[in-house]
Design a protein around this motif. Structure first.
Motif, short mmCIF file in Angstrom:
data_model
loop_
_atom_site.label_atom_id
_atom_site.label_comp_id
_atom_site.label_asym_id
_atom_site.label_seq_id
_atom_site.Cartn_x
_atom_site.Cartn_y
_atom_site.Cartn_z
N ASP A 10 30.84 30.50 -44.78
CA ASP A 10 29.82 29.93 -44.85
C ASP A 10 28.26 30.89 -45.38
O ASP A 10 27.18 30.12 -45.42
CB ASP A 10 29.79 29.05 -44.06
CG ASP A 10 30.66 27.92 -44.05
OD1 ASP A 10 31.45 27.76 -45.20
OD2 ASP A 10 31.19 27.10 -43.17
N ASP A 11 28.10 32.05 -44.30
CA ASP A 11 27.04 32.47 -44.04
C ASP A 11 25.89 32.57 -45.17
O ASP A 11 24.86 32.46 -45.39
CB ASP A 11 27.02 33.17 -43.24
CG ASP A 11 27.55 33.17 -41.72
OD1 ASP A 11 27.65 32.34 -41.25
OD2 ASP A 11 27.29 33.90 -40.32
N PRO A 12 27.16 33.62 -46.45
CA PRO A 12 26.12 34.07 -47.84
C PRO A 12 25.72 32.38 -48.20
O PRO A 12 24.56 32.07 -48.50
CB PRO A 12 27.30 34.49 -48.30
CG PRO A 12 27.70 35.23 -47.15
CD PRO A 12 28.15 33.78 -46.66
N GLN A 13 26.19 31.50 -48.44
CA GLN A 13 25.96 30.42 -49.02
C GLN A 13 25.26 29.60 -48.31
O GLN A 13 24.20 29.23 -48.74
CB GLN A 13 27.36 29.43 -49.28
CG GLN A 13 28.23 29.39 -50.18
CD GLN A 13 28.94 28.90 -50.69
OE1 GLN A 13 29.19 27.84 -49.04
NE2 GLN A 13 29.50 28.65 -51.53
N ALA A 16 21.27 31.22 -48.23
CA ALA A 16 21.15 31.21 -49.76
C ALA A 16 20.65 29.25 -49.76
O ALA A 16 19.41 29.38 -50.96
CB ALA A 16 22.43 31.51 -50.96
N LEU A 17 21.02 28.90 -49.25
CA LEU A 17 20.66 27.26 -49.35
C LEU A 17 19.51 27.43 -48.37
O LEU A 17 18.10 26.58 -48.82
CB LEU A 17 21.64 26.56 -48.55
CG LEU A 17 21.49 24.78 -48.38
CD1 LEU A 17 22.89 24.31 -48.26
CD2 LEU A 17 20.46 24.43 -47.64
N TRP A 18 19.36 27.50 -46.61
CA TRP A 18 18.35 28.12 -46.42
C TRP A 18 16.57 28.40 -47.61
O TRP A 18 16.05 28.00 -47.19
CB TRP A 18 18.32 29.09 -45.34
CG TRP A 18 16.90 29.98 -44.44
CD1 TRP A 18 16.03 28.94 -43.38
CD2 TRP A 18 15.86 30.56 -45.04
NE1 TRP A 18 15.52 29.28 -43.07
CE2 TRP A 18 15.28 30.60 -43.93
CE3 TRP A 18 16.53 31.61 -45.96
CZ2 TRP A 18 14.09 31.21 -43.94
CZ3 TRP A 18 14.83 32.66 -45.88
CH2 TRP A 18 14.03 32.72 -45.14
N GLU A 19 17.16 30.10 -47.83
CA GLU A 19 15.62 29.75 -49.21
C GLU A 19 15.93 29.44 -49.71
O GLU A 19 14.16 29.49 -49.85
CB GLU A 19 16.19 31.45 -50.08
CG GLU A 19 15.35 32.51 -50.64
CD GLU A 19 15.91 33.42 -51.50
OE1 GLU A 19 15.18 33.93 -51.84
OE2 GLU A 19 16.99 33.26 -51.63
N TYR A 45 21.19 34.88 -36.81
CA TYR A 45 20.97 33.48 -36.49
C TYR A 45 21.92 32.25 -36.75
O TYR A 45 22.08 31.51 -35.86
CB TYR A 45 19.06 32.64 -37.18
CG TYR A 45 17.98 33.46 -37.08
CD1 TYR A 45 18.04 33.91 -35.66
CD2 TYR A 45 17.02 33.02 -38.23
CE1 TYR A 45 16.56 34.68 -35.71
CE2 TYR A 45 15.81 33.86 -37.57
CZ TYR A 45 15.35 34.21 -36.48
OH TYR A 45 14.22 35.27 -36.57
N LEU A 46 22.63 32.37 -37.88
CA LEU A 46 23.41 32.05 -37.93
C LEU A 46 25.10 31.74 -37.37
O LEU A 46 25.12 31.12 -36.92
CB LEU A 46 24.14 31.92 -39.46
CG LEU A 46 22.92 30.93 -40.65
CD1 LEU A 46 23.24 31.25 -41.95
CD2 LEU A 46 23.17 29.56 -40.37
#
Length: 144
Positions: A10-13, A16-19, A45-46
């Protein structure tokens, strides 16, 4: 809708959502801060926090919450899904007595959201955790 535990894939998605969320809500942050923080969110962090993902029926994330012990470290909602109760549902999922959160003073929408949820201001710091002049409001969930 479902809330599920984060998996590493999930980390890349989520980053991107965080950004997207930060760009929509943290207009006080300079571009170089966002660029500097992005890989830290994704790679450090994630993976190190207890993260719960609010997932759309098509299995794309619409928001996430990250905690460490009794503190909300991150709560971010995709701007396309703000105002639909996702943040409240994520907080409900992790709520416990005396839950804490820090909010940037320059983000009054987030401060208002947490106050409406039932948090109270307990103190204020003139500097953020990195020593920069981004004041932080320290909040705690009121006792029921």
């Amino acid at each position: 809708m479902s809330i599920r535990k984060r998996i590493a894939a999930d980390d890349p998605q989520l980053a991107a959502l965080w950004e997207r969320s930060v760009r929509a809500t943290h207009d006080f942050l300079p571009e170089d801060d966002i660029s500097r923080l992005f890989p830290m969110v994704r790679d450090a962090y994630l993976p190190s926090l207890d993260v719960w993902v609010w997932e759309n029926p098509d299995q794309t994330p619409a928001g996430f919450i990250a905690t460490d012990a009794d503190t909300v470290q991150m709560l971010f909602i995709d701007p396309a899904f703000r105002g639909q109760g996702i943040g409240r549902q994520l907080l409900d999922h992790v709520a416990r007595p005396r839950l804490k959160v820090d909010v940037n003073e320059q983000n009054p929408q987030a401060h208002g959201f947490y106050l409406h949820y039932g948090f109270e201001d307990i103190s204020r710091s003139a500097l953020d955790g990195e020593g920069r002049s981004f004041p932080v409001i320290h909040m705690r969930l009121k006792d029921a």
